[in-house]
Write an enzyme that holds these catalytic residues in place. Structure first.
Site, short mmCIF file in Angstrom:
data_model
loop_
_atom_site.label_atom_id
_atom_site.label_comp_id
_atom_site.label_asym_id
_atom_site.label_seq_id
_atom_site.Cartn_x
_atom_site.Cartn_y
_atom_site.Cartn_z
N ASP A 90 0.81 -1.23 0.00
CA ASP A 90 0.00 0.00 0.00
C ASP A 90 0.84 1.28 0.00
OD1 ASP A 90 -2.20 -1.71 0.14
OD2 ASP A 90 -2.14 -1.71 2.34
N LYS B 95 1.74 2.06 -5.11
CA LYS B 95 2.25 1.47 -6.37
C LYS B 95 1.31 1.79 -7.54
CE LYS B 95 2.28 -2.54 -4.30
NZ LYS B 95 2.06 -2.12 -2.89
N GLY C 137 -4.49 -4.47 -3.77
CA GLY C 137 -5.49 -3.46 -4.11
C GLY C 137 -4.74 -2.21 -4.49
N HIS C 138 -4.73 -1.89 -5.76
CA HIS C 138 -3.94 -0.75 -6.25
C HIS C 138 -4.89 0.35 -6.71
CE1 HIS C 138 -0.30 -3.60 -7.11
NE2 HIS C 138 -0.70 -3.61 -5.85
N GLN D 248 2.09 -6.12 -3.08
CA GLN D 248 2.56 -6.21 -1.69
C GLN D 248 3.85 -5.39 -1.51
OE1 GLN D 248 1.52 -9.60 -3.14
NE2 GLN D 248 -0.43 -8.72 -2.59
P1 GDP Z 1 -0.79 0.21 -3.52
O1 GDP Z 1 -1.36 -1.07 -3.03
O2 GDP Z 1 0.67 0.33 -3.28
O3 GDP Z 1 -1.14 0.50 -4.97
O4 GDP Z 1 -1.47 1.37 -2.66
P2 GDP Z 1 -3.04 1.50 -2.31
O5 GDP Z 1 -3.74 2.00 -3.50
O6 GDP Z 1 -3.55 0.28 -1.65
O7 GDP Z 1 -2.98 2.59 -1.17
C1 GDP Z 1 -2.42 3.85 -1.39
C2 GDP Z 1 -3.49 4.91 -1.09
O8 GDP Z 1 -2.89 6.18 -1.01
C3 GDP Z 1 -4.52 5.03 -2.21
O9 GDP Z 1 -5.74 5.38 -1.62
C4 GDP Z 1 -3.99 6.16 -3.06
O10 GDP Z 1 -5.01 6.85 -3.76
C5 GDP Z 1 -3.38 7.04 -2.02
N1 GDP Z 1 -2.21 7.84 -2.44
C6 GDP Z 1 -1.20 7.50 -3.28
N2 GDP Z 1 -0.27 8.48 -3.31
C7 GDP Z 1 -0.70 9.45 -2.47
C8 GDP Z 1 -0.16 10.69 -2.04
O11 GDP Z 1 0.91 11.12 -2.42
N3 GDP Z 1 -0.91 11.41 -1.13
C9 GDP Z 1 -2.10 10.96 -0.67
N4 GDP Z 1 -2.74 11.72 0.23
N5 GDP Z 1 -2.62 9.79 -1.04
C10 GDP Z 1 -1.94 9.04 -1.91
P1 IMO Z 2 -0.89 -4.29 -2.16
O1 IMO Z 2 -0.43 -4.86 -3.47
C1 IMO Z 2 -0.99 -4.67 2.20
C2 IMO Z 2 -1.09 -8.73 3.85
C3 IMO Z 2 -2.36 -9.16 4.54
C4 IMO Z 2 -1.80 -10.11 5.57
C5 IMO Z 2 -0.66 -10.79 4.82
C6 IMO Z 2 -1.01 -12.13 4.23
O2 IMO Z 2 -2.17 -3.58 -2.20
O3 IMO Z 2 0.22 -3.50 -1.53
P2 IMO Z 2 -2.51 -12.89 2.17
O4 IMO Z 2 -3.96 -12.71 1.91
O5 IMO Z 2 -1.63 -12.32 1.13
O6 IMO Z 2 -2.18 -14.32 2.47
O7 IMO Z 2 -2.25 -12.08 3.53
O8 IMO Z 2 -0.31 -9.90 3.77
N1 IMO Z 2 -1.27 -8.22 2.46
C7 IMO Z 2 -1.20 -6.93 2.12
N2 IMO Z 2 -1.03 -5.84 2.86
N3 IMO Z 2 -1.07 -4.56 0.86
C8 IMO Z 2 -1.20 -5.66 0.09
O9 IMO Z 2 -1.16 -5.61 -1.27
C9 IMO Z 2 -1.32 -6.91 0.71
N4 IMO Z 2 -1.49 -8.17 0.26
C10 IMO Z 2 -1.44 -8.96 1.34
O10 IMO Z 2 -3.01 -8.07 5.13
O11 IMO Z 2 -1.23 -9.39 6.63
MG MG Z 3 -2.90 -1.73 -1.78
#
Ligand code: GDP
Ligand code: IMO
Ligand code: MG
Length: 420
Positions: free
Chosen positions: A12, A15, A39-40, A220
């Site tokens: 998170d 990415k 979840g991206h 991840q």
């Molecule tokens: P990922 O799994 O690495 O793709 O990240 P996620 O999408 O799960 O979580 C990142 C969250 O931060 C999302 O809700 C993005 O919209 C948000 N985000 C990304 N870059 C920024 C930033 O520079 N500032 C803020 N406030 N939010 C951001």
């Molecule tokens: P993105 O790509 C954050 C965590 C789960 C749990 C552990 C194992 O959005 O960054 P699993 O279901 O993979 O067997 O769970 O890994 N986890 C993540 N945490 N971002 C993710 O993906 C994750 N994918 C798995 O919360 O702790």
């Molecule tokens: Mg994510």
């Protein structure tokens, strides 16, 4: 040109946002590991896309590939394809013939196992671990089985009874393994996906030979890696940059660039140690301002100060050539902003994390304080115009990680980004 992009913390990091930003310059964007546990988020204008399997290059019309190292829930992929196509987008997508399919019984087993664990991992319950077990034990259902009813039937004949027994032994309902309705639903999707089956390794190597640009999108983060992460609180795949080569079948000599995505603080969702976790109002503030709630499960993410000890390790685990620093805007209003530069463990100060998760869990952070800032920075048009304290925080993180920070993200939107 072959670029690999990975998360450097516990996932998170942002990415999705950075892949979307970079994707304009790439011909192919490919996922190489993980599944819909990822979840991206991509935000463009007033539209928010939460992508679990579709590579985040989708909005620029890149060729989208899902490699054989991914574990794929066809229902999730299909609903993403439907949602995107209903907006009038045509998706040029290919899924490798050998991609493992997450079957309903993997999800059932993941849930049962998690429920039975005394010490929980906090998995996403998407069946990830059990799908990888079947890959390694060579009992997997692959994409090429999903698109061929005879192959799928034969496969379930072969592996079904042992899965039924496993579910029964764990107190679950074994009928999920060969439930005709569920199988029909899978086959229906298989039928629609037939012409999207691809040979990803061949396609990528050919594209690279032709001078095209390929971006491998990690899921991840480094410390969720099944080997190098905080075992057992990890996911079941290899999340660092080397995994892109192994999983996609592209030799390491082809890699041009490895981009690390680093959040300006740190978060974790699920169980497992995190030395800089803040269980106070500062942690709460990061969660609220950063909207730190899981993209996949909606769970609140645990938040803490930037951990330079982990950051340094993730630099060598991945071999980053550059870093995109995200969510800097979330730190606005905090003073001081703290940076963990070492750990204290049994009276000693460490500048690297201990191998053992038990020891890691006992580490307490050693902090240095950086000056905070109060100005909102989400509208910054260039790096130069950021407040002095912001730039010195960025400089300090760069110094601690010893890798150039080339992109600074100051908000969730595509345009809320400055190059450095
Ligand atoms: P990922 O799994 O690495 O793709 O990240 P996620 O999408 O799960 O979580 C990142 C969250 O931060 C999302 O809700 C993005 O919209 C948000 N985000 C990304 N870059 C920024 C930033 O520079 N500032 C803020 N406030 N939010 C951001
Ligand atoms: P993105 O790509 C954050 C965590 C789960 C749990 C552990 C194992 O959005 O960054 P699993 O279901 O993979 O067997 O769970 O890994 N986890 C993540 N945490 N971002 C993710 O993906 C994750 N994918 C798995 O919360 O702790
Ligand atoms: Mg994510």
């Amino acid at each position: 040109m072959f670029t690999i992009l990975t998360g450097s913390q516990f996932g998170d990091e942002g990415k999705g946002k950075i892949v979307d930003l970079l994707a304009e310059g790439y011909d192919i964007v490919v996922r190489f590991q993980g599944g819909d546990n990822a979840g991206h988020t991509v935000i463009v204008g007033d539209r928010t896309y939460k992508l679990h399997l579709t590579p985040s290059g989708v909005l620029f019309g890149a060729r989208l590939l899902i490699g054989p190292g991914v574990v794929l829930n066809p229902k999730v992929l299909w609903s993403e394809i439907m949602a995107l196509e209903s907006e009038g987008r045509t998706l040029d997508m290919g899924v490798d013939a050998k991609t493992s399919i997450i079957m309903p019984y993997h999800i059932e087993l993941d849930g049962l196992r998690e429920k039975a664990r005394k010490e929980k991992i906090g998995t996403t319950r998407r069946g990830i671990g059990y799908a990888y077990i079947d890959k390694i034990s060579r009992d997997e259902v692959q994409m090429q089985d999903l698109v061929d009813p005879d192959r799928l039937e034969a496969k379930l004949e072969e592996v079904g009874p042992a899965r039924e027994k496993a579910i029964e032994d764990m107190g679950g309902d074994p009928s999920v393994v060969r439930d005709p309705e569920l199988i029909e639903e899978y086959l229906e999707i298989g039928k629609k996906m037939r012409d999207r089956v691809a040979d990803v390794s061949y396609e990528i190597n050919l594209a690279l030979d032709q001078g095209k640009k390929v971006l491998a999108e990690g899921a991840q983060g480094a410390f969720l890696d099944v080997i190098h992460g905080t075992q057992k609180f990890v996911t079941s795949s290899f999340t660092t940059a080397g995994s892109a080569c192994a999983n996609l079948g592209v030799g390491p000599t082809k890699v041009d660039d490895v981009v690390g995505i680093v959040k300006a603080y740190i978060t974790r969702v699920g169980e497992g140690p995190m030395p800089t976790e803040l269980k106070d109002e500062v942690g709460e503030r990061l969660r609220e301002k950063g909207r730190e709630f899981g993209t996949t499960t909606g769970r609140p993410r645990r938040c803490g100060w930037f951990d330079a000890v982990l950051a340094r390790k993730s630099v060598y685990l991945n071999g980053y050539t550059e870093v995109a620093l995200t969510k800097l805007d979330v730190l606005t209003g905090l003073d001081p902003v703290r940076i963990c530069t070492g750990y204290e463990l049994d009276g000693q100060v460490l500048d690297y994390p201990p191998e053992s998760t038990d020891l890691f869990a006992r580490c307490t952070p050693v902090y240095e304080d950086a000056e905070g800032w109060t100005e909102e920075i989400t509208d910054a048009g260039s790096y130069q115009e950021l407040p002095r304290a912001v730039k010195s925080y960025v400089d300090r993180l760069e110094e601690l990680q010893k890798v150039k920070i080339t992109i600074v993200s100051v908000g969730p939107g595509r345009e809320q980004t400055v190059r450095r």
